[in-house]
Design a protein around this motif. Sequence first.
Motif, PDB file in Angstrom:
ATOM      1  N   VAL A 189       0.853  -1.197   0.000  1.00 17.49           N
ATOM      2  CA  VAL A 189       0.000   0.000   0.000  1.00 17.49           C
ATOM      3  C   VAL A 189       0.884   1.241   0.000  1.00 17.49           C
ATOM      4  O   VAL A 189       1.886   1.296   0.716  1.00 17.49           O
ATOM      5  CB  VAL A 189      -0.891   0.010   1.265  1.00 17.49           C
ATOM      6  N   LYS A 190       0.506   2.218  -0.799  1.00 14.60           N
ATOM      7  CA  LYS A 190       1.247   3.487  -0.833  1.00 14.60           C
ATOM      8  C   LYS A 190       0.288   4.583  -1.283  1.00 14.60           C
ATOM      9  O   LYS A 190      -0.919   4.319  -1.419  1.00 14.60           O
ATOM     10  CB  LYS A 190       2.472   3.355  -1.752  1.00 14.60           C
ATOM     11  N   ASP A 191       0.817   5.771  -1.555  1.00 17.35           N
ATOM     12  CA  ASP A 191      -0.115   6.861  -1.890  1.00 17.35           C
ATOM     13  C   ASP A 191      -0.820   6.569  -3.215  1.00 17.35           C
ATOM     14  O   ASP A 191      -0.213   6.069  -4.173  1.00 17.35           O
ATOM     15  CB  ASP A 191       0.634   8.204  -1.924  1.00 17.35           C
ATOM     16  N   LEU A 195       0.220   4.913  -7.135  1.00 14.49           N
ATOM     17  CA  LEU A 195      -0.402   3.662  -7.592  1.00 14.49           C
ATOM     18  C   LEU A 195      -1.116   3.861  -8.930  1.00 14.49           C
ATOM     19  O   LEU A 195      -0.927   3.079  -9.870  1.00 14.49           O
ATOM     20  CB  LEU A 195      -1.411   3.171  -6.541  1.00 14.49           C
ATOM     21  N   VAL A 196      -1.914   4.909  -9.024  1.00 13.97           N
ATOM     22  CA  VAL A 196      -2.699   5.116 -10.256  1.00 13.97           C
ATOM     23  C   VAL A 196      -1.762   5.392 -11.436  1.00 13.97           C
ATOM     24  O   VAL A 196      -1.955   4.855 -12.537  1.00 13.97           O
ATOM     25  CB  VAL A 196      -3.736   6.244 -10.074  1.00 13.97           C
ATOM     26  N   ALA A 197      -0.719   6.201 -11.216  1.00 16.82           N
ATOM     27  CA  ALA A 197       0.212   6.515 -12.316  1.00 16.82           C
ATOM     28  C   ALA A 197       0.860   5.237 -12.862  1.00 16.82           C
ATOM     29  O   ALA A 197       1.121   5.126 -14.064  1.00 16.82           O
ATOM     30  CB  ALA A 197       1.284   7.492 -11.833  1.00 16.82           C
ATOM     31  N   ALA A 198       1.105   4.265 -11.980  1.00 17.93           N
ATOM     32  CA  ALA A 198       1.742   3.015 -12.421  1.00 17.93           C
ATOM     33  C   ALA A 198       0.845   2.238 -13.381  1.00 17.93           C
ATOM     34  O   ALA A 198       1.332   1.413 -14.164  1.00 17.93           O
ATOM     35  CB  ALA A 198       2.099   2.155 -11.206  1.00 17.93           C
ATOM     36  N   TYR A 199      -0.464   2.507 -13.312  1.00 24.04           N
ATOM     37  CA  TYR A 199      -1.414   1.789 -14.174  1.00 24.04           C
ATOM     38  C   TYR A 199      -2.055   2.713 -15.217  1.00 24.04           C
ATOM     39  O   TYR A 199      -2.996   2.323 -15.899  1.00 24.04           O
ATOM     40  CB  TYR A 199      -2.499   1.120 -13.313  1.00 24.04           C
ATOM     41  N   ASP A 200      -1.530   3.937 -15.302  1.00 26.23           N
ATOM     42  CA  ASP A 200      -2.063   4.886 -16.285  1.00 26.23           C
ATOM     43  C   ASP A 200      -0.931   5.828 -16.688  1.00 26.23           C
ATOM     44  O   ASP A 200      -0.981   7.029 -16.429  1.00 26.23           O
ATOM     45  CB  ASP A 200      -3.248   5.664 -15.679  1.00 26.23           C
ATOM     46  N   ASP A 237      -9.217   1.793  -5.344  1.00 23.54           N
ATOM     47  CA  ASP A 237     -10.291   1.638  -4.365  1.00 23.54           C
ATOM     48  C   ASP A 237      -9.635   1.450  -2.994  1.00 23.54           C
ATOM     49  O   ASP A 237      -9.099   0.379  -2.699  1.00 23.54           O
ATOM     50  CB  ASP A 237     -11.145   0.413  -4.726  1.00 23.54           C
ATOM     51  N   PRO A 238      -9.655   2.505  -2.144  1.00 24.36           N
ATOM     52  CA  PRO A 238      -8.942   2.417  -0.863  1.00 24.36           C
ATOM     53  C   PRO A 238      -9.593   1.431   0.107  1.00 24.36           C
ATOM     54  O   PRO A 238      -8.923   0.899   0.988  1.00 24.36           O
ATOM     55  CB  PRO A 238      -8.982   3.850  -0.320  1.00 24.36           C
ATOM     56  N   VAL A 239     -10.885   1.186  -0.046  1.00 25.04           N
ATOM     57  CA  VAL A 239     -11.561   0.271   0.877  1.00 25.04           C
ATOM     58  C   VAL A 239     -11.105  -1.168   0.615  1.00 25.04           C
ATOM     59  O   VAL A 239     -10.733  -1.905   1.534  1.00 25.04           O
ATOM     60  CB  VAL A 239     -13.097   0.400   0.734  1.00 25.04           C
ATOM     61  N   ARG A 240     -11.064  -1.522  -0.651  1.00 26.01           N
ATOM     62  CA  ARG A 240     -10.617  -2.885  -0.994  1.00 26.01           C
ATOM     63  C   ARG A 240      -9.101  -2.948  -1.153  1.00 26.01           C
ATOM     64  O   ARG A 240      -8.552  -4.024  -1.380  1.00 26.01           O
ATOM     65  CB  ARG A 240     -11.273  -3.343  -2.284  1.00 26.01           C
ATOM     66  N   SER A 241      -8.441  -1.805  -1.085  1.00 26.81           N
ATOM     67  CA  SER A 241      -6.994  -1.725  -1.254  1.00 26.81           C
ATOM     68  C   SER A 241      -6.564  -2.348  -2.582  1.00 26.81           C
ATOM     69  O   SER A 241      -5.686  -3.217  -2.625  1.00 26.81           O
ATOM     70  CB  SER A 241      -6.270  -2.408  -0.079  1.00 26.81           C
ATOM     71  N   ARG A 242      -7.211  -1.882  -3.650  1.00 32.68           N
ATOM     72  CA  ARG A 242      -6.851  -2.444  -4.949  1.00 32.68           C
ATOM     73  C   ARG A 242      -6.938  -1.401  -6.065  1.00 32.68           C
ATOM     74  O   ARG A 242      -7.797  -0.517  -6.031  1.00 32.68           O
ATOM     75  CB  ARG A 242      -7.743  -3.638  -5.292  1.00 32.68           C
ATOM     76  N   ILE A 243      -6.030  -1.528  -6.996  1.00 34.74           N
ATOM     77  CA  ILE A 243      -6.142  -0.822  -8.273  1.00 34.74           C
ATOM     78  C   ILE A 243      -7.126  -1.603  -9.124  1.00 34.74           C
ATOM     79  O   ILE A 243      -7.102  -2.845  -9.145  1.00 34.74           O
ATOM     80  CB  ILE A 243      -4.760  -0.764  -8.974  1.00 34.74           C
ATOM     81  N   GLU A 244      -7.977  -0.886  -9.808  1.00 38.51           N
ATOM     82  CA  GLU A 244      -8.871  -1.531 -10.778  1.00 38.51           C
ATOM     83  C   GLU A 244      -8.583  -0.963 -12.162  1.00 38.51           C
ATOM     84  O   GLU A 244      -8.371   0.241 -12.302  1.00 38.51           O
ATOM     85  CB  GLU A 244     -10.340  -1.236 -10.450  1.00 38.51           C
ATOM     86  N   MET A 245      -8.576  -1.831 -13.148  1.00 38.96           N
ATOM     87  CA  MET A 245      -8.513  -1.361 -14.529  1.00 38.96           C
ATOM     88  C   MET A 245      -9.839  -1.710 -15.200  1.00 38.96           C
ATOM     89  O   MET A 245     -10.380  -2.804 -14.986  1.00 38.96           O
ATOM     90  CB  MET A 245      -7.353  -1.978 -15.297  1.00 38.96           C
ATOM     91  N   HIS A 246     -10.309  -0.769 -16.001  1.00 40.89           N
ATOM     92  CA  HIS A 246     -11.561  -0.958 -16.731  1.00 40.89           C
ATOM     93  C   HIS A 246     -11.380  -0.480 -18.160  1.00 40.89           C
ATOM     94  O   HIS A 246     -10.474   0.316 -18.459  1.00 40.89           O
ATOM     95  CB  HIS A 246     -12.688  -0.118 -16.105  1.00 40.89           C
ATOM     96  N   GLU A 273      -9.082  -5.810 -14.640  1.00 42.70           N
ATOM     97  CA  GLU A 273      -8.041  -6.252 -13.698  1.00 42.70           C
ATOM     98  C   GLU A 273      -8.258  -5.647 -12.320  1.00 42.70           C
ATOM     99  O   GLU A 273      -8.658  -4.491 -12.197  1.00 42.70           O
ATOM    100  CB  GLU A 273      -6.640  -5.854 -14.189  1.00 42.70           C
ATOM    101  N   ASN A 274      -7.931  -6.446 -11.304  1.00 47.56           N
ATOM    102  CA  ASN A 274      -7.733  -5.943  -9.946  1.00 47.56           C
ATOM    103  C   ASN A 274      -6.285  -6.210  -9.587  1.00 47.56           C
ATOM    104  O   ASN A 274      -5.727  -7.244  -9.955  1.00 47.56           O
ATOM    105  CB  ASN A 274      -8.604  -6.683  -8.933  1.00 47.56           C
ATOM    106  N   SER A 275      -5.690  -5.275  -8.862  1.00 49.00           N
ATOM    107  CA  SER A 275      -4.333  -5.516  -8.359  1.00 49.00           C
ATOM    108  C   SER A 275      -4.313  -5.083  -6.897  1.00 49.00           C
ATOM    109  O   SER A 275      -4.249  -3.883  -6.593  1.00 49.00           O
ATOM    110  CB  SER A 275      -3.322  -4.732  -9.197  1.00 49.00           C
ATOM    111  N   TYR A 276      -4.430  -6.073  -6.012  1.00 49.87           N
ATOM    112  CA  TYR A 276      -4.529  -5.792  -4.575  1.00 49.87           C
ATOM    113  C   TYR A 276      -3.173  -5.379  -4.030  1.00 49.87           C
ATOM    114  O   TYR A 276      -2.134  -5.952  -4.398  1.00 49.87           O
ATOM    115  CB  TYR A 276      -5.034  -7.019  -3.817  1.00 49.87           C
ATOM    116  N   LYS A 277      -3.201  -4.387  -3.145  1.00 44.47           N
ATOM    117  CA  LYS A 277      -1.993  -3.880  -2.497  1.00 44.47           C
ATOM    118  C   LYS A 277      -2.065  -4.238  -1.014  1.00 44.47           C
ATOM    119  O   LYS A 277      -3.095  -3.995  -0.371  1.00 44.47           O
ATOM    120  CB  LYS A 277      -1.897  -2.353  -2.676  1.00 44.47           C
ATOM    121  N   TYR A 278      -0.987  -4.807  -0.506  1.00 41.25           N
ATOM    122  CA  TYR A 278      -1.008  -5.372   0.844  1.00 41.25           C
ATOM    123  C   TYR A 278      -0.186  -4.558   1.829  1.00 41.25           C
ATOM    124  O   TYR A 278       0.726  -3.830   1.442  1.00 41.25           O
ATOM    125  CB  TYR A 278      -0.432  -6.788   0.808  1.00 41.25           C
TER     126      TYR A 278
END
Length: 313
Positions: A189-191, A195-200, A237-246, A273-278
């Motif tokens: 988990v990080k800011d 996270l979003v920039a890594a997937y966009d 999604d901070p609640v699920r702690s995951r990046i989502e791609m659509h 895609e979901n990419s969960y952050k732990y």
Amino acid sequence: MQELESSWPDDQRRELAAGLAQAAAQIAPKFFYDRLGSALFAAICQLEEYYPTRTEREVLAGCCDELASLAGAGRTLIDLGAGDCVKAEHLFARLQPRRYVALDISADFLDASLARLRREHPALVINGYGCDLTTDWSLPAEVPRDARLFLYPGSSIGNFAPEDARTFLSRLRANADADGQLLIGVDLVKDPATLVAAYDDALGVTAAFNRNVLLHANRLLGADFSLGDWRHLALFDPVRSRIEMHLEALRQVTVAWPGGARQFRAGERIHTENSYKYREKDFIELLRIAGWSNVRCWTDPRRWFAVIFAQAA
Ligand SMILES: C[S@@+](CC[C@H](N)C(=O)[O-])C[C@H]1O[C@@H](n2cnc3c(N)ncnc32)[C@H](O)[C@@H]1O
């Protein structure tokens, strides 16, 4: 599990069609990886914004001596979702495996990676298998059961929801003897902006990777997706702690394939895609529940990415 035969059999096509027909349409991330998708992922790994590959490599470089002494030489190194096999290859000199076994759903791409590897490491026994790691897989009998070291880098474990990740880690444990070992990369988990920039990314390589799944669907299903109708979207999604791609429809679209069709409203999405952050401690707990112990965890100074070694409990 087939020795490098096409791993896109009919049940995968049915799964793809069923996902598109769901009320909330989805395409599983494994469908990203046709030949072009695998090449696009290799390009993503070179992007400034895509910190996971670079950070994992740095962490591994810093811990490889300790890792080599914990793991011991002469193991069967089993690379899960091997891709270009480069990460495992970097470990050969330190880990000195007696055999390298690469598994990947993208069998053609893996075949090419292994041809290169066999030329460069002629003394190493190398096997490659096309397989879907989201199914109930097990290794063929020709792969020795003792001294297995599973390698699952790149935080691919993040594609599983936590409960499915636990099932997957338990399956790895079931595929190992009491001397089994696991080396796994986990994104932390990080800011959200990082996270979003890594997937966009600014260059649009991840957008191309995401949209390419539609071309793959066109080939696998005989569908008629038009790329110009869809845009890439990444969100955290901070609640699920995951990046989502659509993929989001830019206008009302009807997509058809033999045996099916689907209308999408403008703005309707396909979840790809979901990419969960732990958090480190949560992932270590997951390992423990799945039957792994003696955990050793290394991270970078910013604690962005963890490389975790564990032994069969
Ligand atoms: C994120 S890439 C990681 C590649 C490489 N291991 C690395 O860390 O750079 C995911 C890899 O796993 C493969 N893969 C994705 N879904 C899979 C599945 N369900 N079964 C087997 N392999 C899969 C892809 O083809 C791809 O090579």
